[in-house]
Structures are given as structure tokens and as C-alpha cells.
Design a protein around this motif. Structure first.
Motif, PDB file in Angstrom:
ATOM      1  N   THR A 103       6.797  -4.639  -4.372  1.00 11.02           N
ATOM      2  CA  THR A 103       6.094  -3.476  -3.853  1.00 11.02           C
ATOM      3  C   THR A 103       5.944  -3.621  -2.351  1.00 11.02           C
ATOM      4  OG1 THR A 103       4.832  -3.305  -5.912  1.00 11.02           O
ATOM      5  CG2 THR A 103       3.982  -2.107  -4.013  1.00 11.02           C
ATOM      6  N   VAL A 104       6.334  -2.584  -1.625  1.00 10.69           N
ATOM      7  CA  VAL A 104       6.200  -2.558  -0.168  1.00 10.69           C
ATOM      8  C   VAL A 104       5.459  -1.279   0.198  1.00 10.69           C
ATOM      9  CG1 VAL A 104       7.395  -2.564   2.040  1.00 10.69           C
ATOM     10  CG2 VAL A 104       8.359  -3.827   0.119  1.00 10.69           C
ATOM     11  N   ILE A 105       4.344  -1.419   0.894  1.00  8.81           N
ATOM     12  CA  ILE A 105       3.570  -0.265   1.347  1.00  8.81           C
ATOM     13  C   ILE A 105       3.530  -0.296   2.865  1.00  8.81           C
ATOM     14  CG2 ILE A 105       1.325   0.879   1.299  1.00  8.81           C
ATOM     15  CD1 ILE A 105       0.897  -0.398  -1.460  1.00  8.81           C
ATOM     16  N   GLY A 106       4.036   0.760   3.478  1.00 14.07           N
ATOM     17  CA  GLY A 106       4.042   0.842   4.938  1.00 14.07           C
ATOM     18  C   GLY A 106       5.107  -0.014   5.579  1.00 14.07           C
ATOM     19  N   GLY A 108      14.191  -8.505 -10.391  1.00 14.44           N
ATOM     20  CA  GLY A 108      14.183  -8.429 -11.844  1.00 14.44           C
ATOM     21  C   GLY A 108      13.295  -7.336 -12.413  1.00 14.44           C
ATOM     22  N   GLY A 109      12.362  -6.833 -11.622  1.00 20.49           N
ATOM     23  CA  GLY A 109      11.466  -5.780 -12.093  1.00 20.49           C
ATOM     24  C   GLY A 109      11.697  -4.495 -11.332  1.00 20.49           C
ATOM     25  N   ASN A 110      10.659  -3.677 -11.271  1.00 20.33           N
ATOM     26  CA  ASN A 110      10.733  -2.422 -10.531  1.00 20.33           C
ATOM     27  C   ASN A 110      10.569  -2.660  -9.042  1.00 20.33           C
ATOM     28  OD1 ASN A 110      10.924  -0.973 -12.949  1.00 20.33           O
ATOM     29  ND2 ASN A 110       8.708  -0.854 -13.148  1.00 20.33           N
ATOM     30  N   ALA A 111      11.116  -1.758  -8.251  1.00 22.17           N
ATOM     31  CA  ALA A 111      10.945  -1.800  -6.801  1.00 22.17           C
ATOM     32  C   ALA A 111      10.252  -0.510  -6.373  1.00 22.17           C
ATOM     33  CB  ALA A 111      12.292  -1.940  -6.105  1.00 22.17           C
ATOM     34  N   LEU A 112       9.151  -0.644  -5.624  1.00 26.15           N
ATOM     35  CA  LEU A 112       8.401   0.505  -5.139  1.00 26.15           C
ATOM     36  C   LEU A 112       8.204   0.356  -3.647  1.00 26.15           C
ATOM     37  CD1 LEU A 112       6.575   3.043  -5.512  1.00 26.15           C
ATOM     38  CD2 LEU A 112       4.683   1.454  -5.900  1.00 26.15           C
ATOM     39  N   VAL A 113       8.594   1.394  -2.896  1.00 33.02           N
ATOM     40  CA  VAL A 113       8.380   1.424  -1.453  1.00 33.02           C
ATOM     41  C   VAL A 113       7.615   2.698  -1.139  1.00 33.02           C
ATOM     42  CG1 VAL A 113       9.467   1.477   0.818  1.00 33.02           C
ATOM     43  CG2 VAL A 113      10.498   0.131  -1.012  1.00 33.02           C
ATOM     44  N   VAL A 114       6.459   2.564  -0.496  1.00 35.18           N
ATOM     45  CA  VAL A 114       5.636   3.707  -0.128  1.00 35.18           C
ATOM     46  C   VAL A 114       5.550   3.758   1.398  1.00 35.18           C
ATOM     47  CG1 VAL A 114       3.368   4.789  -0.312  1.00 35.18           C
ATOM     48  CG2 VAL A 114       4.286   3.509  -2.243  1.00 35.18           C
ATOM     49  N   GLY A 115       5.961   4.871   1.978  1.00 35.25           N
ATOM     50  CA  GLY A 115       5.883   5.032   3.422  1.00 35.25           C
ATOM     51  C   GLY A 115       6.937   4.252   4.178  1.00 35.25           C
ATOM     52  N   GLY A 116       8.097   4.084   3.599  1.00 34.44           N
ATOM     53  CA  GLY A 116       9.184   3.370   4.253  1.00 34.44           C
ATOM     54  C   GLY A 116      10.496   3.671   3.552  1.00 34.44           C
ATOM     55  N   ASN A 117      11.537   2.967   3.934  1.00 34.01           N
ATOM     56  CA  ASN A 117      12.869   3.174   3.378  1.00 34.01           C
ATOM     57  C   ASN A 117      13.302   1.948   2.584  1.00 34.01           C
ATOM     58  OD1 ASN A 117      13.206   5.700   4.741  1.00 34.01           O
ATOM     59  ND2 ASN A 117      13.534   4.527   6.612  1.00 34.01           N
TER      60      ASN A 117
END
Length: 172
Positions: A84-87, A99-108
Motif C-alpha cells: 500500500t502506497v499513500i501519497g 504476492g498480494g494486492n497493490a493499492l496506490v492512493v494519490g500517486g502512480n
């Protein structure tokens, strides 16, 4: 009234940051850093990586999850859990694996191979860019920056209405 609300907001933020730190320290091989980058060298293994106001570079192996708040994630090794990456931005090399989900909020997010992300990939407020021109999986989704910006403005206006003092008539 306004001072109470500011104190409440400060309390919520401190509890959130404390929870992030405590969650990552459940395992003795976890790393939690504030304003200092985390580097997992090739051949090195850690449990979890949590980074606030810094970036994470994974060339080795993270057996748990990676959480980055206001920083970037670069993976050329392996993350067995979710990322998880936020900002910030996420870059996943062709030989890397999440191996799991990837979540990016406010970025590429940029990934080179479809196999690099085993779970779902979500980008909110940025672009999800595969470098290969093969057919993209149905498990990859990106919300446009315009939608994210509109939602941010709406949330800001709602918070402004909540925290601005109201003029009340005197009952006298």
C-alpha cells in the motif's frame, strides 16, 4: 468548540500513527521508520516494512506487507503480502513480485510484467501503467486524477463546514 475539534483531530492522527507503528512492530524482523528510507538489500529478509514520510526499496524479500505513507515504493525483489502506497508512486520491476494486492492512493503505479502483481492492483488518483503492451488483466483498475481531485475538494468542503465556527444569535 473549534479548539476541541482541533484537539480531537490531533488525537485521531496520533492514534493512527501509533497504530501503524505498533502493527508493524508485532514481529521482531519488521521495520518501521519515520522520515528515514527503508532499504531491503538483495539476500536480506524482513517481515513487514512501514515507512512514513520516506520511501521503501525492496531488492530482497519482505515476507509480510509493505505500507508507505507519503513516499515511494520500488520493488525489484519480492513482497509476499500486500503493498500500500499513500501519497507516492510504486514501481515494480519485471522480475519483482508482489504476492498480494497493490493499492496506490494519490500517486502512480508502473509495473513491467503482468505476473509481477499476484493480486488486484488499484490506483486511486493516479495512473496505472503497464510497460508491456499485452492485454491487461481485469484485476487492474485506475481511478482518474480528476475523479480523485473532485472527491478531495468535496471532502475538504465537508471538513470546512464541520470545523468552521458557526455564528449563533444571542438569545438576549
Amino acid at each position: 468548540m473549534l479548539i476541541r475539534r482541533i484537539r480531537l483531530l490531533g488525537l485521531v492522527l496520533s492514534v493512527l500513527l501509533s497504530t501503524i507503528g505498533a502493527q508493524a512492530q508485532n514481529h521482531p524482523h519488521s521495520r518501521t521508520y519515520f522520515n528515514q528510507d527503508i532499504f531491503v538489500a538483495q539476500g536480506q529478509q524482513i517481515q513487514n516494512a512501514t515507512c512514513v514520510f520516506c520511501s521503501v526499496q525492496v531488492e530482497g524479500d519482505v515476507t509480510g506487507r509493505v505500507f508507505v505513507l507519503f513516499g515511494n515504493l520500488n520493488v525489484s525483489g519480492r513482497v509476499r503480502g500486500p503493498a500500500t502506497v499513500i501519497g507516492g508512486n510504486a514501481v515494480i520491476d519485471s522480475l519483482a513480485q508482489i504476492g498480494g494486492n497493490a493499492l496506490v492512493v494519490g500517486g502512480n503505479a508502473v509495473y513491467e510484467a503482468e505476473e509481477s502483481i499476484a493480486g488486484n492492483a488499484w490506483v486511486i488518483g493516479g495512473h496505472l501503467s503497464p510497460l508491456s503492451h499485452r492485454v491487461r488483466s481485469h484485476r487492474r483498475f485506475s481511478f482518474s486524477p480528476m475523479l480523485f481531485s473532485a472527491a478531495t475538494v468535496i471532502i475538504f468542503l465537508l471538513l470546512a463546514v464541520l470545523f468552521l465556527p458557526r455564528n449563533r444569535p444571542n438569545p438576549a
